[in-house]
Design an enzyme around this catalytic site. Structure first.
Site, PDB file in Angstrom:
ATOM      1  N   ASP A  46      -1.099   2.250  62.529  1.00  0.00           N
ATOM      2  CA  ASP A  46       0.340   2.294  62.782  1.00  0.00           C
ATOM      3  C   ASP A  46       0.709   3.595  63.483  1.00  0.00           C
ATOM      4  OD1 ASP A  46       3.228   1.160  61.684  1.00  0.00           O
ATOM      5  OD2 ASP A  46       3.164   3.350  61.783  1.00  0.00           O
ATOM      6  N   TYR A  51       5.936   9.530  67.921  1.00  0.00           N
ATOM      7  CA  TYR A  51       4.889  10.355  67.299  1.00  0.00           C
ATOM      8  C   TYR A  51       4.143  11.178  68.343  1.00  0.00           C
ATOM      9  CZ  TYR A  51       5.455   7.187  63.261  1.00  0.00           C
ATOM     10  OH  TYR A  51       5.939   6.442  62.220  1.00  0.00           O
ATOM     11  N   LYS A  76       5.991   1.430  67.849  1.00  0.00           N
ATOM     12  CA  LYS A  76       7.435   1.267  67.685  1.00  0.00           C
ATOM     13  C   LYS A  76       8.187   1.805  68.897  1.00  0.00           C
ATOM     14  CE  LYS A  76       6.525   2.585  62.905  1.00  0.00           C
ATOM     15  NZ  LYS A  76       5.317   3.389  63.218  1.00  0.00           N
ATOM     16  N   HIS A 112      12.456   1.124  65.952  1.00  0.00           N
ATOM     17  CA  HIS A 112      12.214   2.199  64.996  1.00  0.00           C
ATOM     18  C   HIS A 112      13.381   2.431  64.032  1.00  0.00           C
ATOM     19  CE1 HIS A 112       9.282   5.812  64.696  1.00  0.00           C
ATOM     20  NE2 HIS A 112       9.835   5.589  63.521  1.00  0.00           N
ATOM     21  N   LEU A 194       3.265   7.164  49.673  1.00  0.00           N
ATOM     22  CA  LEU A 194       2.855   8.110  48.638  1.00  0.00           C
ATOM     23  C   LEU A 194       3.897   9.204  48.416  1.00  0.00           C
ATOM     24  CD1 LEU A 194      -0.921   8.468  49.611  1.00  0.00           C
ATOM     25  CD2 LEU A 194       0.068   7.052  47.805  1.00  0.00           C
ATOM     26  N   ILE A 233       0.983   2.004  54.524  1.00  0.00           N
ATOM     27  CA  ILE A 233       0.286   2.714  55.603  1.00  0.00           C
ATOM     28  C   ILE A 233       0.181   4.206  55.269  1.00  0.00           C
ATOM     29  CG2 ILE A 233       0.665   1.129  57.526  1.00  0.00           C
ATOM     30  CD1 ILE A 233       3.210   2.735  58.197  1.00  0.00           C
ATOM     31  N   LYS A 235      -0.972   8.035  55.235  1.00  0.00           N
ATOM     32  CA  LYS A 235      -1.407   8.918  56.312  1.00  0.00           C
ATOM     33  C   LYS A 235      -2.119  10.120  55.716  1.00  0.00           C
ATOM     34  CE  LYS A 235       0.002  13.000  58.381  1.00  0.00           C
ATOM     35  NZ  LYS A 235       0.829  14.160  57.985  1.00  0.00           N
ATOM     36  N   SER A 236      -3.222  10.515  56.352  1.00  0.00           N
ATOM     37  CA  SER A 236      -3.903  11.753  55.997  1.00  0.00           C
ATOM     38  C   SER A 236      -4.761  12.165  57.179  1.00  0.00           C
ATOM     39  CB  SER A 236      -4.784  11.570  54.754  1.00  0.00           C
ATOM     40  OG  SER A 236      -5.452  12.782  54.445  1.00  0.00           O
ATOM     41  N   VAL A 237      -4.993  13.470  57.295  1.00  0.00           N
ATOM     42  CA  VAL A 237      -5.938  13.942  58.306  1.00  0.00           C
ATOM     43  C   VAL A 237      -7.202  14.467  57.637  1.00  0.00           C
ATOM     44  CG1 VAL A 237      -4.151  14.472  60.008  1.00  0.00           C
ATOM     45  CG2 VAL A 237      -4.851  16.235  58.361  1.00  0.00           C
ATOM     46  N   ARG A 241      -9.668  12.169  51.832  1.00  0.00           N
ATOM     47  CA  ARG A 241      -8.480  11.440  51.376  1.00  0.00           C
ATOM     48  C   ARG A 241      -8.309  10.120  52.126  1.00  0.00           C
ATOM     49  NH1 ARG A 241      -4.375  16.592  50.784  1.00  0.00           N
ATOM     50  NH2 ARG A 241      -5.316  17.435  48.881  1.00  0.00           N
ATOM     51  N   ASN A 245      -8.057   6.813  49.869  1.00  0.00           N
ATOM     52  CA  ASN A 245      -6.929   5.891  49.937  1.00  0.00           C
ATOM     53  C   ASN A 245      -7.346   4.461  50.247  1.00  0.00           C
ATOM     54  OD1 ASN A 245      -5.181   8.019  49.456  1.00  0.00           O
ATOM     55  ND2 ASN A 245      -4.634   8.308  51.598  1.00  0.00           N
TER      56      ASN A 245
END
Length: 279
Positions: A46, A51, A76, A112, A194, A233, A235-237, A241, A245
């Site tokens: 996503d 972004y 979006k 959006h 989260l 959805i 998100k992590s970098v 993690r 997830n």
């Protein structure tokens, strides 16, 4: 893919219930993060025009070696106030996203924000219907729409949104939005599933359920989403993690767990109010 359940959208398209979000991930980091997610097993990604990471996301998809038909890609339209939104401007925005992603079609294209104060989402949606009619978007939907916005859309256009992506987590459970969606065949998708790192994962109730199941707090919350029928959805970098997830199989929340999590709903919105937002 076998670890992630799917939902059937109102037009028959299958969408994984768990995806990988790249909000606030810089373009040069998106390639690495999305590649890690795809290697982990995520098949739904996503992103969004605003972004600024559609190109990096597209690079990861293009070099993944995964067949296009096995991926579900969402982006979006950023219907910002600096554009007068017409059919042609919407089609241009879609083409730009498609080009940046390096794809010939999108699986899900979302408006959006409703930006109801400008009253142009019906114009935008009619252009979305045209895009869907060409097959270049397999499904179309909305983001941050409230029931009043959806009622107007349903009354004045011909295609029911497949998805409504909204802020949704145990502290902000959006019962009315979810009920409206369920009653009209619109899947509810959770952004900030989260709680955006603002304390949800430290709530004693969540931690107690995590200890009970031998899981992390994030896994408990994501499992809650899946069992409620939401799409989530996270998100992590951080590679560890991203993988954590994804590991949501092998346990299930029981009725006691679900009741305890339901009791956390405080109506605490972390993001903007869709009725007034026009940023």
């Amino acid at each position: 893919m076998s670890k992630v359940p799917s939902l059937t959208l109102n037009n028959g398209v299958e969408m994984p219930q768990l995806g990988f979000g790249v909000w606030q991930v810089p373009d040069d980091e998106a390639t690495r993060s999305v590649s890690t997610a795809l290697e982990t097993g995520y098949r739904s990604i996503d992103t969004a025009a605003i972004y600024g990471n559609e190109e990096g996301t597209g690079k990861a998809i293009g070099t993944s070696g995964i067949a296009r038909e096995d991926l579900f890609v969402t982006t979006k339209l950023w219907n910002g106030k600096n554009e007068t939104w017409t059919r042609d401007s919407v089609l241009r925005a879609f083409d730009t996203s498609l080009s940046k992603l390096g794809l010939d079609h999108i699986d899900l294209y979302l408006i959006h924000w409703p930006r109801a104060v400008r009253d142009d989402f019906l114009t935008i949606w009619r252009a979305f219907e045209e895009i869907a009619g060409t097959g270049r978007a397999r499904a179309i939907g909305v983001s941050n729409f409230q029931p009043a916005h959806l009622r107007r859309l349903l009354a004045e256009t011909s295609v029911v949104p497949a998805v409504n992506q909204v802020e949704l987590h145990p502290l902000f459970q959006q019962a009315e939005v979810r009920a409206f969606g369920a009653g009209h065949g619109i899947v509810t998708e959770a952004w900030s599933p989260l709680g955006s790192g603002k304390g949800l994962l430290d709530v004693p109730t969540v931690l107690a359920i995590a200890r009970k199941h031998g899981r992390t707090a994030a896994q408990i919350v994501l499992r809650w989403h899946l069992q409620l029928g939401n799409v989530a959805i996270p998100k992590s970098v951080t590679p560890s993690r991203i993988k954590e997830n994804f590991e949501l199989s092998g346990f299930e929340l029981d009725a006691e767990d679900l009741a305890a999590l339901a009791a956390l709903d405080s109506g605490t919105r972390l993001g903007f109010d869709p009725d007034t937002y026009d940023g």
